[in-house]
Design a protein around this motif. Structure first.
Motif, short mmCIF file in Angstrom:
data_model
loop_
_atom_site.label_atom_id
_atom_site.label_comp_id
_atom_site.label_asym_id
_atom_site.label_seq_id
_atom_site.Cartn_x
_atom_site.Cartn_y
_atom_site.Cartn_z
N UNK A 12 35.24 -44.09 -11.61
CA UNK A 12 34.64 -43.54 -10.39
C UNK A 12 35.68 -42.59 -9.81
N UNK A 13 35.25 -41.38 -9.45
CA UNK A 13 36.16 -40.43 -8.82
C UNK A 13 35.91 -40.47 -7.31
N UNK A 17 43.08 -37.13 -11.12
CA UNK A 17 43.24 -38.08 -12.21
C UNK A 17 44.17 -39.23 -11.87
N UNK A 18 44.84 -39.15 -10.69
CA UNK A 18 45.73 -40.24 -10.28
C UNK A 18 44.91 -41.50 -10.04
N UNK A 19 45.46 -42.63 -10.51
CA UNK A 19 44.76 -43.91 -10.37
C UNK A 19 44.87 -44.45 -8.95
N UNK A 20 43.74 -44.93 -8.42
CA UNK A 20 43.70 -45.53 -7.10
C UNK A 20 43.59 -47.05 -7.22
N UNK A 21 42.82 -47.52 -8.22
CA UNK A 21 42.63 -48.95 -8.39
C UNK A 21 41.40 -49.23 -9.23
N UNK A 22 40.75 -50.38 -8.94
CA UNK A 22 39.57 -50.83 -9.67
C UNK A 22 38.53 -51.31 -8.67
N UNK A 23 37.26 -51.00 -8.94
CA UNK A 23 36.19 -51.49 -8.08
C UNK A 23 36.07 -53.00 -8.28
N UNK A 62 34.48 -53.28 -11.74
CA UNK A 62 35.40 -53.18 -12.87
C UNK A 62 35.73 -51.76 -13.28
N UNK A 63 35.04 -50.76 -12.70
CA UNK A 63 35.36 -49.37 -13.05
C UNK A 63 36.69 -48.95 -12.44
N UNK A 64 37.43 -48.11 -13.19
CA UNK A 64 38.66 -47.49 -12.67
C UNK A 64 38.29 -46.54 -11.54
N UNK A 65 39.13 -46.49 -10.52
CA UNK A 65 38.93 -45.56 -9.41
C UNK A 65 40.06 -44.54 -9.47
N UNK A 66 39.67 -43.25 -9.52
CA UNK A 66 40.65 -42.18 -9.64
C UNK A 66 40.40 -41.11 -8.59
#
Length: 176
Positions: free
Chosen positions: A164-165, A117-123, A109-113
């Motif tokens: 998560x980066x 800082x650009x968004x990649x998706x969600x775990x 459920x963590x955001x992946x960036x």
């Protein structure tokens, strides 16, 4: 709010005629989860199974465990458990002492960036393989990407910030 439920094992099949079952272990702490007296939740579709079972004995067998439960006294009762997922509540897990170690449910459920800082998706989930762990990341377009969960590619996990980066090598997050 109730604690998330986490799988710690899956019943593969009955073993013998006295109610013992073969369990594929899905926990790093089988000695705790399958200790005599441990109570595990049971999830199985299509068969009448108890909501929980109490472990009476467990022993290693061919890379799996042979487990006995209270009130499972014969092969027919053990057969009804075939395919059942054995669970515990996330609140029953011990805190990790290593700051670089995480329980799967903490990452899901963590955001992946990217570092920019650009968004990649969600775990979506953590996939465990013989070669190591992978983060299954769902992109905004609905595509699943598998990211090796190693420090070189995932330099930062910020649980408090909910992110998560990832610093992926070229081509990891694309179809090229």
């Amino acid at each position: 709010m109730t604690s998330p439920v986490l799988a710690v094992g899956r019943v593969v099949k009955p073993h013998g005629v006295r109610g013992e079952v073969v369990v594929d272990v899905r926990t790093d702490s089988p000695e705790l989860r399958f200790a005599p007296g441990a109570v595990l939740g049971v999830q199985r579709r299509g068969a009448a199974v108890p909501d929980s079972l109490t472990v009476t004995a467990a022993r290693p067998h061919a890379g799996r465990l042979l487990v006995r439960f209270e009130s499972v006294d014969g092969m027919d009762e053990a057969e009804r458990l075939r395919g059942a997922t054995l669970t515990v509540g996330a609140d029953e897990l011990e805190a990790t002492e290593d700051p670089d170690e995480f329980h799967d449910h903490e990452l899901e459920g963590l955001r992946v960036e990217l570092p920019t800082g650009d968004e990649v998706g969600v775990v979506r989930e953590v996939v465990h393989t013989p070669g190591g762990e992978l983060l299954s990341v769902r992109t905004p377009e609905g595509v699943e990407r598998l990211v090796p969960f190693v420090a070189e590619i995932v330099p930062e996990v910020d649980l408090a910030g909910g992110r998560v980066v990832v610093d992926p090598p070229e081509g990891l997050l694309t179809d090229d």
